[in-house]
Design a protein around this motif. Structure first.
Motif, PDB file in Angstrom:
ATOM      1  N   LYS A   9       4.880  22.742  25.087  1.00 55.49           N
ATOM      2  CA  LYS A   9       5.009  21.658  26.061  1.00 55.49           C
ATOM      3  C   LYS A   9       4.180  20.455  25.638  1.00 55.49           C
ATOM      4  O   LYS A   9       4.634  19.301  25.727  1.00 55.49           O
TER       5      LYS A   9
ATOM      6  N   GLU B 151      10.185  21.571  32.749  1.00 59.74           N
ATOM      7  CA  GLU B 151       9.408  22.791  32.930  1.00 59.74           C
ATOM      8  C   GLU B 151      10.255  24.000  32.547  1.00 59.74           C
ATOM      9  O   GLU B 151      11.485  23.956  32.610  1.00 59.74           O
ATOM     10  N   TRP B 152       9.583  25.093  32.204  1.00 57.17           N
ATOM     11  CA  TRP B 152      10.336  26.266  31.754  1.00 57.17           C
ATOM     12  C   TRP B 152      11.269  26.784  32.842  1.00 57.17           C
ATOM     13  O   TRP B 152      12.376  27.259  32.540  1.00 57.17           O
TER      14      TRP B 152
END
Length: 207
Positions: free
Chosen positions: A27, A54-55
């Protein structure tokens, strides 16, 4: 799918922690954003896009495998290859089948097999294993860039060939032995039942 998961301990917990740290490192390097920007560009004619980096955003966007199959179809057709047939059903079987088809297509396109994630890494939606999903998509983007595909992937770096970086030999052996959950059978960890079709579901072919 139940959200209950047994708490990991010992070696398995150490592996999970290192995977989560690797995800945080990716990230910081901008890899998730580069992947999302590229996927959205490839799928620009679709009605929906991934709106976050975001994941969890990436997991929700890709978990049924349909968008991955459309991306793979675009890449294949740029090389004169045929489209991928996939199902719009949201049942676990068909979602995992779609993901498996994408993984096979990615390997045929030129991504090395050991750079590819397992079906469960994406479908189960756990933070740590999402590392493998991101490094696989990063590798796919770089292969497409080398082939001159447009829209061009803007992620930087070498192909993701070291997903286990930072693990001890004991931890690598533990991963191979299955201390982290993987699908047990079939290509790319998918229990394949290709050709089966549930009543009332449809199969699609990308244009």
């Amino acid at each position: 799918m139940s959200n209950y998961r047994a708490t990991k301990s010992g070696l398995a917990a150490d592996i999970e922690k290192k995977l989560e740290q690797k995800l945080d490192d990716l990230k910081e390097e901008g890899v998730p954003q580069a992947i999302v920007d590229w996927l959205n560009a490839v799928l620009e004619n679709d009605a929906d896009v991934c709106e976050g980096f975001e994941w969890r955003d990436i997991h929700e966007f890709l978990k049924d495998g349909t968008r991955l199959c459309r991306v793979a179809t675009a890449l294949r057709q740029s090389e004169g290859m045929g489209p991928i047939r996939y199902s719009s059903s949201q049942s676990a079987f068909f979602c995992m089948d779609n993901i498996g088809k994408f993984l096979k297509a990615a390997e045929e396109y030129g991504v090395k097999k050991n750079d590819l994630f397992q079906t469960s890494d994406l479908y189960e939606g756990v933070k740590g294993p999402t590392v493998s999903v991101l490094t696989s998509l990063h590798a796919l983007g770089l292969v497409s860039k080398a082939k001159g595909f447009f829209p061009e992937y803007c992620g930087r770096g070498a192909l993701a060939q070291e997903n286990k970086r930072g693990f001890t030999e004991e931890e690598v052996k533990a991963q191979s032995a299955g201390l982290l959950p993987k699908q047990a059978s079939g290509s790319h960890g998918l229990a394949s039942q290709a050709g089966m079709r549930a009543p009332g579901t449809s199969r699609h072919i990308a244009d």
